[in-house]
Each structure stands twice: as structure tokens, then as C-alpha cells.
Design an enzyme around this catalytic site. Sequence first.
Site, PDB file in Angstrom:
ATOM      1  CG  ASP A 110      -2.155   0.861   0.798  1.00 38.54           C
ATOM      2  OD1 ASP A 110      -3.265   0.428   0.956  1.00 38.54           O
ATOM      3  OD2 ASP A 110      -1.921   2.186   0.912  1.00 38.54           O
TER       4      ASP A 110
ATOM      5  NE  ARG B 272      -5.525  -0.213   5.715  1.00 39.02           N
ATOM      6  CZ  ARG B 272      -6.482  -0.637   6.656  1.00 39.02           C
ATOM      7  NH1 ARG B 272      -6.784  -0.447   7.949  1.00 39.02           N
ATOM      8  NH2 ARG B 272      -7.425  -1.908   6.152  1.00 39.02           N
TER       9      ARG B 272
ATOM     10  CB  THR C  95     -12.396   2.688  -9.200  1.00 31.68           C
ATOM     11  OG1 THR C  95     -13.398   1.822  -8.023  1.00 31.68           O
ATOM     12  CG2 THR C  95     -11.427   1.828  -9.567  1.00 31.68           C
TER      13      THR C  95
ATOM     14  CB  THR D 134     -16.244  -1.446  -8.984  1.00 29.02           C
ATOM     15  OG1 THR D 134     -16.408  -2.196  -7.550  1.00 29.02           O
ATOM     16  CG2 THR D 134     -17.559  -1.538  -9.646  1.00 29.02           C
TER      17      THR D 134
ATOM     18  CB  CYS E 218     -19.946   0.663  -3.689  1.00 30.72           C
ATOM     19  SG  CYS E 218     -18.299  -0.191  -3.251  1.00 30.72           S
TER      20      CYS E 218
ATOM     21  NE  ARG F 166     -14.326   4.443   1.490  1.00 27.35           N
ATOM     22  CZ  ARG F 166     -13.889   3.111   1.161  1.00 27.35           C
ATOM     23  NH1 ARG F 166     -12.907   3.215   0.084  1.00 27.35           N
ATOM     24  NH2 ARG F 166     -14.370   2.290   1.542  1.00 27.35           N
TER      25      ARG F 166
HETATM   26  N1  LIG Z   1     -15.332  -1.070   0.251  1.00 27.52           N
HETATM   27  C1  LIG Z   1     -16.161  -2.071  -0.187  1.00 27.52           C
HETATM   28  O1  LIG Z   1     -16.928  -2.761   0.256  1.00 27.52           O
HETATM   29  C2  LIG Z   1     -16.175  -2.514  -1.907  1.00 27.52           C
HETATM   30  C3  LIG Z   1     -16.785  -3.657  -2.105  1.00 27.52           C
HETATM   31  C4  LIG Z   1     -16.927  -3.999  -3.586  1.00 27.52           C
HETATM   32  C5  LIG Z   1     -15.729  -3.447  -4.305  1.00 27.52           C
HETATM   33  N2  LIG Z   1     -15.247  -2.550  -3.993  1.00 27.52           N
HETATM   34  C6  LIG Z   1     -14.192  -1.882  -4.769  1.00 27.52           C
HETATM   35  O2  LIG Z   1     -12.874  -2.200  -4.621  1.00 27.52           O
HETATM   36  C7  LIG Z   1     -12.122  -1.139  -4.963  1.00 27.52           C
HETATM   37  C8  LIG Z   1     -11.289  -0.690  -3.471  1.00 27.52           C
HETATM   38  O3  LIG Z   1     -11.960  -0.262  -2.588  1.00 27.52           O
HETATM   39  P1  LIG Z   1     -11.790  -0.174  -0.973  1.00 27.52           P
HETATM   40  O4  LIG Z   1     -13.078  -0.076  -0.389  1.00 27.52           O
HETATM   41  O5  LIG Z   1     -11.195  -1.516  -0.584  1.00 27.52           O
HETATM   42  O6  LIG Z   1     -10.912   1.007  -1.003  1.00 27.52           O
HETATM   43  P2  LIG Z   1      -9.895   1.648   0.180  1.00 27.52           P
HETATM   44  O7  LIG Z   1      -9.892   3.258   0.117  1.00 27.52           O
HETATM   45  O8  LIG Z   1     -10.594   1.141   1.784  1.00 27.52           O
HETATM   46  O9  LIG Z   1      -8.586   0.950  -0.053  1.00 27.52           O
HETATM   47  C9  LIG Z   1      -7.795   1.371  -1.045  1.00 27.52           C
HETATM   48  C10 LIG Z   1      -6.397   1.172  -0.524  1.00 27.52           C
HETATM   49  O10 LIG Z   1      -5.515   1.432  -1.844  1.00 27.52           O
HETATM   50  C11 LIG Z   1      -4.254   2.210  -1.284  1.00 27.52           C
HETATM   51  N3  LIG Z   1      -4.049   2.812  -2.722  1.00 27.52           N
HETATM   52  C12 LIG Z   1      -4.275   3.696  -3.493  1.00 27.52           C
HETATM   53  N4  LIG Z   1      -3.702   3.967  -4.529  1.00 27.52           N
HETATM   54  C13 LIG Z   1      -2.873   2.916  -4.534  1.00 27.52           C
HETATM   55  C14 LIG Z   1      -1.511   2.564  -5.274  1.00 27.52           C
HETATM   56  N5  LIG Z   1      -1.352   3.134  -6.396  1.00 27.52           N
HETATM   57  N6  LIG Z   1      -0.617   1.481  -4.774  1.00 27.52           N
HETATM   58  C15 LIG Z   1      -0.911   0.856  -3.879  1.00 27.52           C
HETATM   59  N7  LIG Z   1      -1.798   1.240  -2.858  1.00 27.52           N
HETATM   60  C16 LIG Z   1      -2.799   2.246  -3.076  1.00 27.52           C
HETATM   61  C17 LIG Z   1      -5.100   3.260  -0.307  1.00 27.52           C
HETATM   62  O11 LIG Z   1      -3.984   3.690   0.236  1.00 27.52           O
HETATM   63  C18 LIG Z   1      -5.890   2.426   0.409  1.00 27.52           C
HETATM   64  O12 LIG Z   1      -5.330   1.872   1.680  1.00 27.52           O
HETATM   65  C19 LIG Z   1     -12.705  -0.070  -5.449  1.00 27.52           C
HETATM   66  O13 LIG Z   1     -12.720  -0.012  -6.720  1.00 27.52           O
HETATM   67  C20 LIG Z   1     -14.211  -0.210  -4.858  1.00 27.52           C
HETATM   68  O14 LIG Z   1     -15.181   0.319  -5.755  1.00 27.52           O
HETATM   69  C21 LIG Z   1     -15.062  -1.845  -2.655  1.00 27.52           C
END
Ligand SMILES: NC(=O)c1ccc[n+]([C@@H]2O[C@H](COP(=O)([O-])OP(=O)(O)OC[C@H]3O[C@@H](n4cnc5c(N)ncnc54)[C@H](O)[C@@H]3O)[C@@H](O)[C@H]2O)c1
Length: 426
Positions: free
Chosen positions: A33, A38, A83, A118, A258, A327
Amino acid sequence: MNPISRIVVIGLGYVGLPLAIGLAKRYSVTGFDLDRGRVDELNSGTDRTGEIAAADLKSAKLTATTDPAAIVGADVYIITVPTPVDEANRPDLGAVTAASRTVGKAIRKGAIVVLESTVYPGVTEEIVGPEIAKASGLESGRDFFIGYSPERINPGDKTHTVARITKVVAGQTETVAKALGEMYGSLNGGNIFIARNIRTAEAAKVIENAQRDINIAFINEVTMIFNKMGLSIHDVLAAARTKWNFLPFTPGLVGGHCISVDPYYLAEAATRLRHHPEVILAGRRINDGMASYVAAQVARAIAVRKPGPADVLVLGLAFKENVPDLRNTKVIDVIREIESLGHRVDVHDPVVDPAESQHEYGQTVLGSMPSGKRYDAIILAVAHEAFVKLPDIGLANIGQPGAVVYDVKGLWREAKMPGGFLYLTL
Ligand SMILES: NC(=O)c1ccc[n+]([C@@H]2O[C@H](COP(=O)([O-])OP(=O)(O)OC[C@H]3O[C@@H](n4cnc5c(N)ncnc54)[C@H](O)[C@@H]3O)[C@@H](O)[C@H]2O)c1
């Protein structure tokens, strides 16, 4: 293609962390990350998202790092980065592109890269694959392989966890899909659906969320209509739900990372193909307008009870119940609108991190229920567990005589309100 033994998960948030921990039971897993805070927090055994208990995090065989050198030469890279959309609600694929470049610098021949974020159909093949190829000098489909597997977990949901939900998987070739199916199957007893191809899997995920958004928008629209008719949507739903095929959606604010974002990804892809997405965008408009609607309803009720500026207490700031996730919370929009009408607003949320609220929104959050102050209006904005019993144990002490109680979630419909309080629901 390499046999799978070493996996790197890029992005250790709500999605990446539970996935990395699940896979670490069977494979050697490194989590990467960009956010040092984090990574330090996870290595010291704390997950501020509340998805993984401290004991499980401490016992997990997961190494978290910010060091790109530590992720060179893995067999599988899984990208789980955010995303979001930009100010104009257009997809912001900056993190996906950056993560693809990170993978491109670390990848060696024979590896597979899976996107879990996503997106709209085409992103894995048109952006992730080419970015990796450019950064690595390797050829997609010959030297390395790509796949897509959407994530379905739901923040705060302890029932539909990675171990319990069907995982949709797609690969550049049948062999890649099969290898990924076996890897993901180790998480959930082999509960895998192999999609026809990568774009199909991308499309499936984005419509899962757009469908929820549209269904909620319909309920929000009829809520507004029924309010004008003097009918409670909750009473109407209680009756309608007795039909076997009535879909059990409820009205409310639609925020988060989402549901309030993903339909815009599909809308953008449609627009590029010169198709104007009527239903998808209408749903977004209605749901995005709900914060204004709630604020206006509250303001009208206050005006009936008390002329001039009022003291308002908002209960809950998270985008949904029992999670600290701030968020895209629409509660902040409700607060800003009520303040713009001259009212003073305090916010109490026992689940979110007050420092994060201050940092993200400049909003002060009281971690405990304010004492010694009585409010003219109380808005129950988020149905946190901590608020369920409030009418029985303390609501009378925080409201002025005759206070307005506006229950966005209908959580207290069956509760007894203190005498003289005006109880309204969305
Ligand atoms: N939160 C959910 O419940 C959920 C459910 C289904 C799908 N999604 C999808 O999953 C994806 C991630 O969502 P999330 O909720 O886990 O996000 P999040 O913000 O909780 O976590 C993302 C992590 O990625 C890290 N990050 C950002 N850019 C980076 C990079 N270039 N290199 C390495 N690390 C990097 C951030 O520091 C963060 O810790 C999104 O596309 C979201 O739409 C989320």
C-alpha cells in the site's frame, strides 16, 4: 504461466485486507500500500476499518509493505485500489493506472495480474494490461496474463464475507481463469463462477451496484410522493413487502464508495458509445438529491415549532450503519444545508474517527453523546446499533420540550417518543 505460490495484493483497504488475510492461510502473501500510516497500523495489529479483528490480524501470515522492492517476482498480483469519480462524476482511474505501473515494474514472466476494483467493461484489457506492458517491457497474453474478479463484500457485513460469497472470476485465457478459480476457491470452498470473459465480469459487477442504486432511487421517489399524500413509506412498504416478488428496498441517503459512484462508471462507458443512459442517471439524480430533501423537511418542521435559528443534533455521520467509513457520506450534505439556513449543528457519531472527519470534511464529531445541552431538533441520520435504544434511555434529556425528531432510517418507528416531541420519518 507460473504455478501459484506467491501473491501480492496492491491496496490494503476494505477490500484488499480481508482478501490478503484469507489468501495468506494458503499462500505466501505480501500486501502493498502507498499509505505508510495504513501499513504501520496493520503491521502493529490494528485495522481501523473494523473489518478484521486485532487477534486475526496479529495471527495472520501477512506482510504489509510500502516497499516496491518487496513485491518483485510474485506469481499473482491482485489490484484492489480505489476507483472514485472526479468532481464532474467522471471515472478517476488514477489509482488503477498507478497500481498497474507499480505491478509493471515488479512483474516477471509467467505472472498473472487480477483487477478487483470496480470499473466499467474494458478497463482491465484497455488500461491495466497496456500499462503493465509499458512499464515492464513484457507482452500481455504471452509474457504475463490478466484477469478480473469483482469484489462483492459489503463494509460492516459480517455475514457476506469473502469466505461465504460466490466469487466471479475471469481470465485472459481459459487456463488463466481456471488457475484463478482455484486460487480464489481456496477462500470459499470452491464457490466460483467463471465468467465468459473479462469484460463480462466487469459488466456484472457494475450492474450489481447500479441495480441497487436504481431500486433505492425508485423507493426514494415514491417516498417523496407519499409524503405529499400524507402516507408513510414505511407503512406502505410493510404492506407491499407481503407480496412474494416485491423487492425489499428502503429509502435513504445513498453515499459510500460503491453504490453512489459505480453507476457513473457505467454511464461514462455508455456515453462513449453514444448511448445516453436515462434510467441510470435518473437514479443517480434522485439519490443525490435526497440530502437536500431531508434538510428541507427538517427545516420545515423546525420552522413550525420554533422561529429563528435552532440547535440541531445529528446522530451519525458514517455513510452507513455500524461502519466507520466516511467516504461520500451524504449526511455531510444534510448538515451543510441545514447550516446554510442559519441553524447550528452538532454531530455525534460513536463509530467514526473524529480526526478523519475533521481532516476530510472539516467537521467536528462528538464521540460521546453531548450532555447538558438540549436541542430543538434531532436528526437520526445513521442507524448505528448504539442509537437503537436511545428513545428509551436518553432522548428526553437531549431534546428541548417540543423538539423535532427526524428519523431518516425509520429506526424508531415503534419506539415511544418523549411527550410533546414531533416525530417524523423520511
Ligand atoms: N469497500 C467495499 O466494500 C467494496 C466492495 C466491493 C468493491 N469495492 C471496490 O474495491 C476497490 C477498493 O475499494 P476499498 O473500499 O478497498 O478502498 P480503500 O480506500 O478502503 O482502500 C484502497 C487502498 O488502496 C491504497 N492505494 C491507493 N492507490 C494505491 C496505489 N497506487 N498503490 C498501492 N496502494 C494504493 C490506499 O492507500 C488504500 O489503503 C474499489 O474499486 C471499490 O469500488 C469496494
